[in-house]
Design a protein around this motif. Sequence first.
Motif, short mmCIF file in Angstrom:
data_model
loop_
_atom_site.label_atom_id
_atom_site.label_comp_id
_atom_site.label_asym_id
_atom_site.label_seq_id
_atom_site.Cartn_x
_atom_site.Cartn_y
_atom_site.Cartn_z
N PHE A 415 0.86 -1.18 0.00
CA PHE A 415 0.00 0.00 0.00
C PHE A 415 0.90 1.23 0.00
O PHE A 415 1.74 1.39 0.88
CB PHE A 415 -0.91 -0.01 1.24
CG PHE A 415 -1.60 1.31 1.48
CD1 PHE A 415 -2.47 1.84 0.53
CD2 PHE A 415 -1.38 2.02 2.65
CE1 PHE A 415 -3.09 3.07 0.74
CE2 PHE A 415 -2.00 3.24 2.88
CZ PHE A 415 -2.85 3.76 1.92
N ARG A 416 0.71 2.08 -1.02
CA ARG A 416 1.49 3.33 -1.11
C ARG A 416 0.78 4.37 -0.27
O ARG A 416 -0.37 4.72 -0.56
CB ARG A 416 1.60 3.80 -2.56
CG ARG A 416 2.36 2.85 -3.45
CD ARG A 416 2.54 3.44 -4.83
NE ARG A 416 3.59 4.42 -4.79
CZ ARG A 416 4.70 4.36 -5.54
NH1 ARG A 416 4.87 3.39 -6.41
NH2 ARG A 416 5.61 5.30 -5.44
N THR A 417 1.46 4.87 0.77
CA THR A 417 0.76 5.68 1.77
C THR A 417 0.51 7.13 1.34
O THR A 417 -0.32 7.81 1.93
CB THR A 417 1.58 5.73 3.07
OG1 THR A 417 2.84 6.36 2.78
CG2 THR A 417 1.82 4.34 3.63
N GLY A 418 1.31 7.62 0.36
CA GLY A 418 1.21 9.05 0.03
C GLY A 418 2.00 9.90 1.00
O GLY A 418 2.03 11.13 0.89
N ASP A 419 2.67 9.28 1.95
CA ASP A 419 3.55 10.01 2.88
C ASP A 419 4.98 9.88 2.40
O ASP A 419 5.42 8.79 2.03
CB ASP A 419 3.45 9.41 4.30
CG ASP A 419 2.19 9.85 5.02
OD1 ASP A 419 1.67 10.93 4.71
OD2 ASP A 419 1.71 9.08 5.88
N MET A 420 5.70 11.00 2.40
CA MET A 420 7.10 11.00 1.98
C MET A 420 7.96 10.85 3.23
O MET A 420 7.79 11.59 4.20
CB MET A 420 7.44 12.31 1.26
CG MET A 420 6.56 12.58 0.04
SD MET A 420 6.64 11.26 -1.19
CE MET A 420 8.29 11.52 -1.85
N ALA A 421 8.88 9.89 3.18
CA ALA A 421 9.64 9.58 4.40
C ALA A 421 11.04 9.12 4.07
O ALA A 421 11.34 8.69 2.96
CB ALA A 421 8.92 8.47 5.16
N SER A 422 11.91 9.21 5.08
CA SER A 422 13.19 8.52 5.03
C SER A 422 13.14 7.44 6.10
O SER A 422 12.31 7.49 7.01
CB SER A 422 14.34 9.50 5.30
OG SER A 422 14.14 10.12 6.56
N ILE A 423 14.02 6.44 5.97
CA ILE A 423 14.14 5.41 7.00
C ILE A 423 15.63 5.34 7.34
O ILE A 423 16.47 5.32 6.44
CB ILE A 423 13.65 4.03 6.49
CG1 ILE A 423 12.22 4.12 5.97
CG2 ILE A 423 13.76 2.98 7.60
CD1 ILE A 423 11.66 2.81 5.40
N ASP A 424 15.96 5.34 8.64
CA ASP A 424 17.38 5.33 8.99
C ASP A 424 17.89 3.90 9.18
O ASP A 424 17.14 2.93 9.06
CB ASP A 424 17.65 6.24 10.20
CG ASP A 424 17.00 5.71 11.47
OD1 ASP A 424 16.77 4.49 11.57
OD2 ASP A 424 16.71 6.54 12.36
N GLN A 425 19.17 3.80 9.53
CA GLN A 425 19.81 2.49 9.65
C GLN A 425 19.18 1.62 10.74
O GLN A 425 19.31 0.40 10.72
CB GLN A 425 21.29 2.69 9.96
CG GLN A 425 21.50 3.56 11.17
CD GLN A 425 22.94 3.67 11.58
OE1 GLN A 425 23.69 2.71 11.53
NE2 GLN A 425 23.36 4.86 11.98
N TYR A 426 18.49 2.24 11.71
CA TYR A 426 17.85 1.47 12.78
C TYR A 426 16.41 1.10 12.44
O TYR A 426 15.71 0.50 13.24
CB TYR A 426 17.84 2.28 14.08
CG TYR A 426 19.21 2.72 14.55
CD1 TYR A 426 20.07 1.79 15.14
CD2 TYR A 426 19.63 4.03 14.40
CE1 TYR A 426 21.33 2.19 15.57
CE2 TYR A 426 20.88 4.43 14.84
CZ TYR A 426 21.73 3.51 15.42
OH TYR A 426 22.97 3.90 15.85
N GLY A 427 15.96 1.54 11.26
CA GLY A 427 14.58 1.23 10.86
C GLY A 427 13.57 2.26 11.31
O GLY A 427 12.36 2.03 11.22
#
Length: 547
Positions: A415-427
Motif C-alpha cells: 500500500f502506497r501511503t502518500g507520505d514522503m519519508a526517510s528510513i534510517d539504519q535502525y529502521g
Amino acid sequence: MDGLMMDWPLLVPSILRRASRIYPEKQIVSRWADGSIHRMTYGDLEPRVHRLMNALRGLGIGPGDRVATLAWNSHRHLELYFAVPSIGAVLHTINFRLAREQLRYIVHHAKDRLLFVDKSVAALAAAMQPELPGVEHYIIMDDRCPEPPARPGPSIDYEELLASSSERAEFPDLDEKQAAGMCYTSATTGDPKGVVYSHRSTFLHAMAGCLVDAGGLSERETTLPAVPMFHVNAWGIPYSAAMTGAKIVLPGSGLLGQPLAEILESERVTTAAGVPTIWNLLYQHLKEKTYDLSSLHTLLVGGSAVSRAMIENFQHDFGIRVLHAWGMTETSPLGTVSELRGAMRSWPEEQQLEFRLKQGVPPIGVEIRILGDDGQDLPWDGEQVGELAVRGPWIASSYYENPSAGAAFTDDGWFRTGDMASIDQYGYVQLRDRKKDLIKRKGEWISSVDMENEIVGHPGVAEAAVVARPDPVNDEQPAVLVVRAPGAGPVEPQEIVDRLAKKFARWQLPLPEDIHFVDALPKTGVGKIDKKVLRRQLAGGPEPGGN
Ligand code: AMP
C-alpha cells in the motif's frame, strides 16, 4: 500434516469473553455530556452486549449488514464495538464532523441500515434524515446533553431497546476474514474512501497495541483514548484495553483542556492517546491550573507530527513522556511507534530527542519500504526521501467498492501511503511530508512538517502551519500561519525567519511578508490542521486540491 495446532479463528467476540471472565471487576468509565460520570465493569459489559446483539437481530440486522454510529467515546459505543461484529454485522463508525455532503455520501455508499446516534448529535441526524432513505431505524443514546432542538423521528431509545431484549444471545460461527468494522478516510480529495477491517485484522492489530514497544497496554494501565471512537476504532485502544483488562476511561465530548485534565486526574489515568491538537490544549490548560497528574506517564501522540516543543514541555514541566506514533485509516492505524531502543537511552538527551521526533519503527506484522520516483527501493540511510509503502495483516488491500482508487495498491501487494519519508539504519521512519503538502521551490522540495516543528519551538508560538503559496518565479513559496501562545509577548515575523535560518537553507526561508498571525487554524474533523482550507484561503479562490 497432522499434529498441527487448532485452526482457531481470531474473532472480536473472544476479546469480550476474556475481558468479562478474567477481569469482571475492571472498570469502564464514561463521561456524560453534562460532566457526570458513568461507571460499569467488563462483567457488566457482557450481558449488555448480549442484549444488544438480540436487539440488533430484532431490528432485522444479520451477517454483513452495516450498522452505523454517530457517537462520542462512551460505554455504549463500546457495546456496539462488540455486539455488531459478534452477530457477523459490520460496525461503521462515522466521523460526524465531516461536511454534510460527505456524510450523506458515506452513509449511502456503505448502505447503512441502522444509525446509533448520541443525543448530542441527534440534531444533525434529524437534519439529514430526509437525505438518508436507506436508514431504517435511528437509535438515540441519551448522553445527558441538554435536550437537542430536534431528533430524528420516529426513533428508538437505546436503553429501552436493551431492556426489552433478552440477556442471552447466541454467538454464530464466524470466519476471521469476514468484515467486523469499517471507517472512511477523511483527508482526501474527492469522495471519502471506505476501509474495511476484518475480525482477524482487528484482533491482531489490538494485540500489537499491547506490545511493550508499541503502546504497551496492559492490565496495570488505565487508558484514556482521546482519539474519537469514530476515527479508526480509536486506534484500536478499546479492543486492546478489553484484551488486556485495562481500565478504560471514555471522555465523551470532553476533549478540551479542562474536562480532559479533570478526568485524567480523577480516574488516575496512566496512559492516554490522541492527536497533537488535543495535547496542546491540555498543556496550555495545565499551565494555568494545577492538577495532580502524577499517575500519567505516557501520551501516545500521532495523526500529525509531534513537535520538539511538545515532547520537551510535557517531559520537563510535568514528567510525562510523549510517545510518537504514525498511522492511517488504511493501516488500522498502528504503523510505527517511536520507542527508543535500550542502547539509545544512555545517549545524550539531544540525540534521543532526534529519534523520539521520528515516527518510529513498525511493530511485528507491519513491513515498510520507501520508494523512489521510479518505484525502486531507496536505501535506509536516514537521508533519502521516498514514498512510504507498507504491508501486513492489518493494512488495507483495497478500498471498499471503489476500484478507481486502486492506484495506491501496488501489483506486488504493498500500500502506497502518500507520505514522503526517510528510513534510517535502525529502521526508524521519519515523515518528511504528505506528498501533496511538500513545497516545491525552484524545483527543490521543502518539508512543511520540518518547518512547522521549528516554528512551534518558539516560546511565543502555540501552533503553526506551513503551506505552499503559488509563486510565478519560484514555483511555490512557503507561507506560514502562526497562532500566538496565550499570554506570551509579541512575536515579529523577522524573529520567525531568523529562527528558521538556523536550520534551513537560505533559499528555503519564507519571506517576512509570508508570515501571518491568525487567531486559530482550521482543523479537520479529527483535529488535524486542515491544509486544504489554508491553501484555499491563501489562494483567495476555490480549493486547489486536497491533502
Ligand atoms: P488518517 O487516515 O485520517 O488518520 O490520516 C493519516 C495521515 O495522517 C497519514 O498518512 C499522515 O500523513 C498523517 N499522520 C499520521 N500520523 C502522523 C505522524 N505521527 N506524523 C506526521 N503525520 C502523521
